[in-house]
Design a protein around this motif. Structure first.
Motif, PDB file in Angstrom:
ATOM      1  N   ASP A 194       7.704  -2.066  -4.183  1.00  0.00           N
ATOM      2  CA  ASP A 194       7.996  -0.981  -3.250  1.00  0.00           C
ATOM      3  C   ASP A 194       7.280   0.276  -3.709  1.00  0.00           C
ATOM      4  O   ASP A 194       7.641   0.879  -4.720  1.00  0.00           O
ATOM      5  CB  ASP A 194       9.500  -0.728  -3.169  1.00  0.00           C
ATOM      6  CG  ASP A 194       9.844   0.236  -2.044  1.00  0.00           C
ATOM      7  OD1 ASP A 194       9.510  -0.073  -0.891  1.00  0.00           O
ATOM      8  OD2 ASP A 194      10.439   1.298  -2.315  1.00  0.00           O
ATOM      9  N   ALA A 195       6.242   0.656  -2.971  1.00  0.00           N
ATOM     10  CA  ALA A 195       5.518   1.886  -3.256  1.00  0.00           C
ATOM     11  C   ALA A 195       6.283   3.053  -2.642  1.00  0.00           C
ATOM     12  O   ALA A 195       6.624   3.029  -1.460  1.00  0.00           O
ATOM     13  CB  ALA A 195       4.103   1.811  -2.683  1.00  0.00           C
ATOM     14  N   GLU A 232       0.846  -1.180   0.000  1.00  0.00           N
ATOM     15  CA  GLU A 232       0.000   0.000   0.000  1.00  0.00           C
ATOM     16  C   GLU A 232       0.885   1.234   0.000  1.00  0.00           C
ATOM     17  O   GLU A 232       1.932   1.263   0.662  1.00  0.00           O
ATOM     18  CB  GLU A 232      -0.919   0.039   1.217  1.00  0.00           C
ATOM     19  CG  GLU A 232      -1.842   1.264   1.228  1.00  0.00           C
ATOM     20  CD  GLU A 232      -2.843   1.273   2.357  1.00  0.00           C
ATOM     21  OE1 GLU A 232      -3.848   2.009   2.268  1.00  0.00           O
ATOM     22  OE2 GLU A 232      -2.632   0.532   3.333  1.00  0.00           O
ATOM     23  N   SER A 233       0.496   2.247  -0.742  1.00  0.00           N
ATOM     24  CA  SER A 233       1.278   3.473  -0.792  1.00  0.00           C
ATOM     25  C   SER A 233       1.346   4.127   0.581  1.00  0.00           C
ATOM     26  O   SER A 233       0.309   4.402   1.188  1.00  0.00           O
ATOM     27  CB  SER A 233       0.664   4.458  -1.788  1.00  0.00           C
ATOM     28  OG  SER A 233       1.271   5.738  -1.656  1.00  0.00           O
ATOM     29  N   PRO A 281       7.623   6.237  -0.792  1.00  0.00           N
ATOM     30  CA  PRO A 281       7.155   7.064   0.317  1.00  0.00           C
ATOM     31  C   PRO A 281       7.116   8.553  -0.019  1.00  0.00           C
ATOM     32  O   PRO A 281       6.687   9.362   0.804  1.00  0.00           O
ATOM     33  CB  PRO A 281       8.179   6.780   1.428  1.00  0.00           C
ATOM     34  CG  PRO A 281       9.433   6.438   0.696  1.00  0.00           C
ATOM     35  CD  PRO A 281       8.992   5.733  -0.550  1.00  0.00           C
ATOM     36  N   HIS A 282       7.554   8.895  -1.247  1.00  0.00           N
ATOM     37  CA  HIS A 282       7.648  10.303  -1.648  1.00  0.00           C
ATOM     38  C   HIS A 282       6.589  10.710  -2.664  1.00  0.00           C
ATOM     39  O   HIS A 282       6.219  11.882  -2.729  1.00  0.00           O
ATOM     40  CB  HIS A 282       9.035  10.591  -2.223  1.00  0.00           C
ATOM     41  CG  HIS A 282      10.156  10.220  -1.305  1.00  0.00           C
ATOM     42  ND1 HIS A 282      10.540  10.999  -0.238  1.00  0.00           N
ATOM     43  CD2 HIS A 282      10.964   9.125  -1.266  1.00  0.00           C
ATOM     44  CE1 HIS A 282      11.546  10.425   0.400  1.00  0.00           C
ATOM     45  NE2 HIS A 282      11.818   9.288  -0.194  1.00  0.00           N
ATOM     46  N   ASP A 283       6.102   9.750  -3.449  1.00  0.00           N
ATOM     47  CA  ASP A 283       5.159  10.068  -4.524  1.00  0.00           C
ATOM     48  C   ASP A 283       4.180   8.909  -4.682  1.00  0.00           C
ATOM     49  O   ASP A 283       4.601   7.761  -4.867  1.00  0.00           O
ATOM     50  CB  ASP A 283       5.909  10.318  -5.839  1.00  0.00           C
ATOM     51  CG  ASP A 283       4.968  10.570  -6.999  1.00  0.00           C
ATOM     52  OD1 ASP A 283       4.274  11.603  -6.993  1.00  0.00           O
ATOM     53  OD2 ASP A 283       4.917   9.716  -7.910  1.00  0.00           O
ATOM     54  N   ALA A 284       2.890   9.195  -4.638  1.00  0.00           N
ATOM     55  CA  ALA A 284       1.876   8.140  -4.641  1.00  0.00           C
ATOM     56  C   ALA A 284       1.854   7.346  -5.942  1.00  0.00           C
ATOM     57  O   ALA A 284       1.482   6.173  -5.950  1.00  0.00           O
ATOM     58  CB  ALA A 284       0.497   8.743  -4.381  1.00  0.00           C
ATOM     59  N   GLY A 285       2.245   7.973  -7.045  1.00  0.00           N
ATOM     60  CA  GLY A 285       2.186   7.287  -8.333  1.00  0.00           C
ATOM     61  C   GLY A 285       3.428   6.510  -8.687  1.00  0.00           C
ATOM     62  O   GLY A 285       3.459   5.819  -9.713  1.00  0.00           O
ATOM     63  N   THR A 286       4.469   6.598  -7.861  1.00  0.00           N
ATOM     64  CA  THR A 286       5.740   5.940  -8.167  1.00  0.00           C
ATOM     65  C   THR A 286       5.839   4.604  -7.454  1.00  0.00           C
ATOM     66  O   THR A 286       5.555   4.496  -6.256  1.00  0.00           O
ATOM     67  CB  THR A 286       6.921   6.839  -7.766  1.00  0.00           C
ATOM     68  OG1 THR A 286       6.884   8.036  -8.547  1.00  0.00           O
ATOM     69  CG2 THR A 286       8.252   6.137  -8.016  1.00  0.00           C
ATOM     70  N   VAL A 287       6.260   3.589  -8.191  1.00  0.00           N
ATOM     71  CA  VAL A 287       6.394   2.249  -7.636  1.00  0.00           C
ATOM     72  C   VAL A 287       7.564   1.547  -8.313  1.00  0.00           C
ATOM     73  O   VAL A 287       7.882   1.810  -9.478  1.00  0.00           O
ATOM     74  CB  VAL A 287       5.090   1.439  -7.837  1.00  0.00           C
ATOM     75  CG1 VAL A 287       4.848   1.147  -9.309  1.00  0.00           C
ATOM     76  CG2 VAL A 287       5.099   0.155  -7.020  1.00  0.00           C
ATOM     77  N   TRP A 314      -1.089  -2.103  -4.459  1.00  0.00           N
ATOM     78  CA  TRP A 314      -0.398  -2.812  -5.533  1.00  0.00           C
ATOM     79  C   TRP A 314      -0.353  -4.296  -5.218  1.00  0.00           C
ATOM     80  O   TRP A 314      -0.069  -4.677  -4.078  1.00  0.00           O
ATOM     81  CB  TRP A 314       1.032  -2.299  -5.687  1.00  0.00           C
ATOM     82  CG  TRP A 314       1.140  -0.857  -6.042  1.00  0.00           C
ATOM     83  CD1 TRP A 314       1.194   0.211  -5.187  1.00  0.00           C
ATOM     84  CD2 TRP A 314       1.208  -0.308  -7.367  1.00  0.00           C
ATOM     85  NE1 TRP A 314       1.298   1.386  -5.885  1.00  0.00           N
ATOM     86  CE2 TRP A 314       1.305   1.104  -7.229  1.00  0.00           C
ATOM     87  CE3 TRP A 314       1.194  -0.859  -8.641  1.00  0.00           C
ATOM     88  CZ2 TRP A 314       1.399   1.951  -8.319  1.00  0.00           C
ATOM     89  CZ3 TRP A 314       1.290  -0.014  -9.732  1.00  0.00           C
ATOM     90  CH2 TRP A 314       1.388   1.367  -9.574  1.00  0.00           C
ATOM     91  N   ALA A 315      -0.618  -5.135  -6.206  1.00  0.00           N
ATOM     92  CA  ALA A 315      -0.567  -6.582  -6.028  1.00  0.00           C
ATOM     93  C   ALA A 315       0.138  -7.210  -7.223  1.00  0.00           C
ATOM     94  O   ALA A 315      -0.173  -6.896  -8.376  1.00  0.00           O
ATOM     95  CB  ALA A 315      -1.968  -7.173  -5.890  1.00  0.00           C
ATOM     96  N   GLY A 316       1.095  -8.083  -6.950  1.00  0.00           N
ATOM     97  CA  GLY A 316       1.816  -8.781  -8.011  1.00  0.00           C
ATOM     98  C   GLY A 316       1.753 -10.278  -7.804  1.00  0.00           C
ATOM     99  O   GLY A 316       1.898 -10.765  -6.677  1.00  0.00           O
TER     100      GLY A 316
END
Length: 215
Positions: free
Chosen positions: A97-98, A52-53, A100-106, A61-63
């Motif tokens: 890894d979601a 989770e972000s 911790p700085h940007d919600a859209g970055t993973v 996110w699920a993989g």
């Protein structure tokens, strides 16, 4: 499926459909007619990584272990297949890894050693999985990956754990440097965590104990 509890595990609710390929051929016993292979190593259709972000609640996110990545932006009410086009069937999503700085970055670390493929597979997305960029340039082609973490204070800093090394990037994955200090052994790195208060790096290895490195 993804399940959620709001009461510390006393009860659970399912918040997704099947987020795997769900191929029936991979959901049954393998091996010969007399001695079956019962360890489960060849069984697939499992959600293998989840995150989770920490920046935006409800971004999930699920993989899977059979080549799928999904994202939800509404707490699991709806899910979108955002699997990278070149991900490949039976690619195991080892770690998500979601940022911790940007919600859209993973960041996604994946491997295919079950297919006799030890190539390091590493992706980054900055738009909730709409587009992906491979950031494994410069990594050895025989060192499969297990975990990736973004720095708690510096979004340019990445930590990467693989079958035989611990590596760092100071430019968001454009270049990578192998850690060689403190007599650190050649060992599989299965998890990496950054201590939220002290910012020390905590490393979980396979068969060689736990290490803590001051950052």
């Amino acid at each position: 499926y993804v399940w959620r509890s709001r009461n510390e595990g006393a009860s659970w609710e399912r918040i997704s459909g099947d987020l795997t390929k769900g191929d029936p051929a991979t959901l049954q016993r393998t091996g010969g007619p007399i001695h079956g292979e019962m360890t489960g190593a060849e069984w697939y259709a499992t959600i293998y990584a989840f995150a989770e972000s920490p920046k935006q609640a409800g971004v999930l996110w699920a993989g899977s272990d059979d080549g799928m990545i999904h994202v939800s932006r509404d707490g699991g009410a709806t899910w979108t297949n955002v699997t990278p086009p070149a991900y490949g069937k039976f690619t195991r999503t080892a770690h998500i890894d979601a940022s911790p700085h940007d919600a859209g970055t993973v960041y996604v670390a994946a491997n295919r050693y079950q297919q006799d493929d030890y190539t390091p597979y590493l992706w980054k997305s900055s738009d909730f999985g709409k587009t992906w960029t491979r950031i494994s340039e410069g990594l050895p082609d025989y060192d499969c990956l297990y975990v990736i973490r973004e720095g708690e204070q510096n979004p340019d800093l990445l930590y990467l754990g693989s079958e035989m090394s611990l590596r760092f990037s100071l430019d968001r994955g454009k270049t990578w440097v192998k850690y060689r200090g403190m007599g650190f052994p050649t060992v599989a790195i299965h998890d990496v965590q950054v201590h939220p208060r002290d910012l020390d790096l905590i490393i979980g290895t396979h068969g060689r104990s736990i290490w803590t490195l001051p950052v």
